[in-house]
Enzyme design. Sequence first.
Site, PDB file in Angstrom:
ATOM      1  N   ASP A   9       5.594 -30.903 -13.887  1.00  0.00           N
ATOM      2  CA  ASP A   9       4.931 -30.210 -14.992  1.00  0.00           C
ATOM      3  C   ASP A   9       3.481 -30.691 -15.037  1.00  0.00           C
ATOM      4  O   ASP A   9       3.221 -31.877 -15.256  1.00  0.00           O
ATOM      5  CB  ASP A   9       5.673 -30.574 -16.282  1.00  0.00           C
ATOM      6  CG  ASP A   9       5.033 -29.997 -17.526  1.00  0.00           C
ATOM      7  OD1 ASP A   9       3.930 -29.400 -17.439  1.00  0.00           O
ATOM      8  OD2 ASP A   9       5.620 -30.157 -18.603  1.00  0.00           O
ATOM      9  N   ASP A  33      -0.430 -21.638 -18.636  1.00  0.00           N
ATOM     10  CA  ASP A  33      -1.488 -21.552 -19.655  1.00  0.00           C
ATOM     11  C   ASP A  33      -0.918 -21.919 -21.036  1.00  0.00           C
ATOM     12  O   ASP A  33      -1.483 -22.754 -21.758  1.00  0.00           O
ATOM     13  CB  ASP A  33      -2.025 -20.111 -19.640  1.00  0.00           C
ATOM     14  CG  ASP A  33      -3.316 -19.931 -20.405  1.00  0.00           C
ATOM     15  OD1 ASP A  33      -3.933 -20.926 -20.807  1.00  0.00           O
ATOM     16  OD2 ASP A  33      -3.711 -18.761 -20.586  1.00  0.00           O
ATOM     17  N   SER A 116      -1.855 -17.742  -9.902  1.00  0.00           N
ATOM     18  CA  SER A 116      -1.504 -16.320  -9.689  1.00  0.00           C
ATOM     19  C   SER A 116      -0.064 -16.064  -9.251  1.00  0.00           C
ATOM     20  O   SER A 116       0.324 -14.898  -9.117  1.00  0.00           O
ATOM     21  CB  SER A 116      -2.433 -15.623  -8.674  1.00  0.00           C
ATOM     22  OG  SER A 116      -3.680 -15.308  -9.267  1.00  0.00           O
ATOM     23  N   THR A 117       0.732 -17.121  -9.020  1.00  0.00           N
ATOM     24  CA  THR A 117       2.070 -16.874  -8.449  1.00  0.00           C
ATOM     25  C   THR A 117       3.160 -16.648  -9.493  1.00  0.00           C
ATOM     26  O   THR A 117       4.326 -16.492  -9.145  1.00  0.00           O
ATOM     27  CB  THR A 117       2.515 -18.033  -7.534  1.00  0.00           C
ATOM     28  OG1 THR A 117       2.700 -19.211  -8.335  1.00  0.00           O
ATOM     29  CG2 THR A 117       1.505 -18.292  -6.442  1.00  0.00           C
TER      30      THR A 117
HETATM   31  P1  ADP Z   1      -0.458 -16.532 -13.334  1.00  0.00           P
HETATM   32  O1  ADP Z   1      -0.702 -15.608 -14.506  1.00  0.00           O
HETATM   33  O2  ADP Z   1      -1.746 -17.037 -12.712  1.00  0.00           O
HETATM   34  O3  ADP Z   1       0.501 -15.965 -12.348  1.00  0.00           O
HETATM   35  P2  ADP Z   1       1.618 -18.287 -14.460  1.00  0.00           P
HETATM   36  O4  ADP Z   1       1.438 -19.343 -15.488  1.00  0.00           O
HETATM   37  O5  ADP Z   1       2.478 -17.118 -14.803  1.00  0.00           O
HETATM   38  O6  ADP Z   1       0.146 -17.863 -14.003  1.00  0.00           O
HETATM   39  O7  ADP Z   1       2.205 -18.965 -13.160  1.00  0.00           O
HETATM   40  C1  ADP Z   1       1.470 -19.737 -12.259  1.00  0.00           C
HETATM   41  C2  ADP Z   1       2.373 -20.794 -11.643  1.00  0.00           C
HETATM   42  O8  ADP Z   1       2.496 -21.884 -12.556  1.00  0.00           O
HETATM   43  C3  ADP Z   1       3.793 -20.318 -11.354  1.00  0.00           C
HETATM   44  O9  ADP Z   1       4.163 -20.777 -10.061  1.00  0.00           O
HETATM   45  C4  ADP Z   1       4.620 -21.018 -12.428  1.00  0.00           C
HETATM   46  O10 ADP Z   1       5.932 -21.271 -11.979  1.00  0.00           O
HETATM   47  C5  ADP Z   1       3.845 -22.297 -12.598  1.00  0.00           C
HETATM   48  N1  ADP Z   1       4.047 -23.045 -13.848  1.00  0.00           N
HETATM   49  C6  ADP Z   1       4.483 -22.608 -15.055  1.00  0.00           C
HETATM   50  N2  ADP Z   1       4.509 -23.630 -15.937  1.00  0.00           N
HETATM   51  C7  ADP Z   1       4.056 -24.730 -15.284  1.00  0.00           C
HETATM   52  C8  ADP Z   1       3.852 -26.096 -15.645  1.00  0.00           C
HETATM   53  N3  ADP Z   1       4.108 -26.555 -16.890  1.00  0.00           N
HETATM   54  N4  ADP Z   1       3.378 -26.949 -14.703  1.00  0.00           N
HETATM   55  C9  ADP Z   1       3.098 -26.524 -13.445  1.00  0.00           C
HETATM   56  N5  ADP Z   1       3.270 -25.257 -13.038  1.00  0.00           N
HETATM   57  C10 ADP Z   1       3.742 -24.361 -13.954  1.00  0.00           C
END
Ligand code: ADP
Length: 163
Positions: A9, A33, A116-117
């Site tokens: 995380d 975010d 973006s993933t």
């Molecule tokens: P985007 O809109 O850029 O696609 P997202 O937040 O939906 O952004 O996802 C971007 C990546 O961050 C995804 O691979 C998601 O699984 C990951 N993600 C979500 N929460 C966390 C977290 N707390 N720490 C690290 N990665 C995260």
Amino acid sequence: MRIEAVKGDITRESVDAIVNAANSSLLGGGGVDGAIHRAAGPELRDACRALGGCATGDAKATPGFRLPARWVIHTVGPVWRGGHDGEPELLASCYRRSLEVADEIGARSLAFPAISTGVYGYPRNEAAAIAVRNLRSASTGVDVVRLIAFDDETAARYETLLS
Ligand code: ADP
């Protein structure tokens, strides 16, 4: 620069700056975010509002407030529309601009989510390759980059690319 892949995380990372995969309003959203805004506290939203948004592929910094990280670098990844709409160049720009902003604020250790993933739908393997390629070729004062994978597939992909 050392590049490490870590599963976890990003809000718990004790680095100089964590990168946020934000949307262009910078006013918060879901996914990473939302997690960053929850962990940083409401001051982060006020600081973001003062930045007046951010273009896709660009990056802007705020303090980290209640996060362990001193700074948050907000970058806006491209929405995947099939790959012929400039998505690879814009995603590459997110990594490069984030490093430039890190240099501006003097951050030497950084953690990146897989920009973006998630909701933006960028194919995970291609996004991981772009991340590693652009970090490796950058000229920067950053010493350590941690690529934070939230899922096993992304973690495995980073490991393969870095080995
Ligand atoms: P985007 O809109 O850029 O696609 P997202 O937040 O939906 O952004 O996802 C971007 C990546 O961050 C995804 O691979 C998601 O699984 C990951 N993600 C979500 N929460 C966390 C977290 N707390 N720490 C690290 N990665 C995260």
